[in-house]
Every structure is written in structure tokens, then in C-alpha cells.
Write a protein that holds these residues in place. Sequence first.
Motif, PDB file in Angstrom:
ATOM      1  N   ALA A   1     -15.516 -42.326  11.286  1.00  0.00           N
ATOM      2  CA  ALA A   1     -15.124 -43.491   9.841  1.00  0.00           C
ATOM      3  C   ALA A   1     -16.227 -43.813   9.218  1.00  0.00           C
TER       4      ALA A   1
ATOM      5  N   PHE B   1      -8.433 -45.847   6.704  1.00  0.00           N
ATOM      6  CA  PHE B   1      -9.525 -45.506   7.479  1.00  0.00           C
ATOM      7  C   PHE B   1     -10.127 -44.032   6.555  1.00  0.00           C
TER       8      PHE B   1
ATOM      9  N   THR C   1     -13.434 -48.706  14.541  1.00  0.00           N
ATOM     10  CA  THR C   1     -14.335 -47.702  13.880  1.00  0.00           C
ATOM     11  C   THR C   1     -13.792 -46.316  14.700  1.00  0.00           C
TER      12      THR C   1
ATOM     13  N   LEU D   1     -12.500 -41.178   6.392  1.00  0.00           N
ATOM     14  CA  LEU D   1     -13.104 -40.537   7.236  1.00  0.00           C
ATOM     15  C   LEU D   1     -14.104 -39.369   6.680  1.00  0.00           C
TER      16      LEU D   1
ATOM     17  N   ILE E   1     -13.386 -48.613   5.811  1.00  0.00           N
ATOM     18  CA  ILE E   1     -12.093 -49.018   5.617  1.00  0.00           C
ATOM     19  C   ILE E   1     -11.643 -49.723   4.421  1.00  0.00           C
TER      20      ILE E   1
END
Length: 232
Positions: A41, A33, A227, A35, A44
Motif C-alpha cells: 500500500a 487503497f 496498510t 497499491l 489511502i
Amino acid sequence: MRDDPPLDYYLIFAAAGDRGRGALPSVILVEEFLLRGDHTAAGIAGVEWTPATGAWRDRPALSRAIRTDALLRERVVPVSRADAADAYTMLGGGELPQEARIRAFFHDCQPLPAEDPLDLGSPGDEKRLYRILFAGDLHERGLARLRSALRLEPAGDQADPRAHVVGTATATAAGHTVTWELRRIGAGIAWCLDVTVNPGPGPDPGIGTLLHHHRQAIREQGLIPVTIERFA
């Protein structure tokens, strides 16, 4: 030196139920993830390894598919790094690469939408509300484990399948009050964890660490994180 959180590992089988029959997976998917500074988020990143190719390759589309395709999701099992390493060895890959090496294979990602948090409070109210969304469904045993892992107190009529909030918990650290609620979304469709932070006068209570811990605890029960959003 950057302290990266552990990666997420998934085994994907050729058919649903193969794991219970002792079959080996056909794909190992590793994700991270990505960030933003506020712990939401941004995307990915995902790479897959298959015994057929013997190579790691970017697969952001696969990361999207396991979250949107319910039939595919029946063949996906979230696992620990140790379980992924065992599968990698049994499939002929040898020793699973260290996470720094796996990260070097990430070149693309599945982007997640970015929106400014909605202002749901009154002037001077600095309350923050995060939501971690998960695809999939929880069995009763997994739900019981989560109630223990997240210290959840039952909420509402637990026998009612229409009950949305199934458990809540509250903690205080450095003057900050943090409350989290586990919610059911639909029937067998999705779940989410809502985390509310009421800031106090003390230092940052480590909300990023808490969000990561709770996301992993829920993922360990078979749900797939979709998410992390912020609404306030």
C-alpha cells in the motif's frame, strides 16, 4: 482498460451503537487503497459525503482518524456498496454515484511509508512475505466466520487469549505455495494477516487478487485495514 478493484465503504454514526438502534449514519466514507507494483500500500484515498453538505469532499485526515482513534472507530461500520447505497438514498442523496464517478472526487490521499522489503531469506530464496494490518478487534462470531471464509485451521490453544496465531491455511497454485496466518496483536488492539509466497516454476498465482480477497473478507467482519507491507 484499467480494471480497478471495488472501493471500500464505511458508515460513521453520531454515537456508538446507533446502528443497532436503527439510526441513520452521519457520514458516508469511501476509500481506495493505492497499491504499488508489488501489491503493497502506497496510500489511502478517502472522500466523505454528509447529508448536511450534500457534497463529496476529500477527507484523507478522516481515513487516518478511523485507524488511530479508538473512540471514533466505535462509531465506524465497514459496509458493502449495497449497504452504503441504501444509506445514501435514505439520507436524501438519491442514487449512489458509480465508482468511476466517486474516484473523480479523489484528489489527495493519506500516504503510507515506503520501505524496501527486508531480506529474511538465504541467497537464491525468493520467498515473499506480506502483512495486512487491521485496526480493531474481532468478536468470536466474526472469528468463526473468518475461519470458514479463509479456510483456517486452528493453531495453538484457542482458549488462551495470549495466543497470537489463531489460524493458518495453505494453498498451491501453478507450483507456487501460499500460506496465510491470522494473528492477534495485543488484546483488542489490532490483527494482521501474514501471507507467505514460496514461488514455483509456474505463472504468477495472482497474489494481488488473493491479498484483496482476504483483506475484504476480514474487513467484512468489522476490522479496518491499515496498510499492506512486504517484509521479504
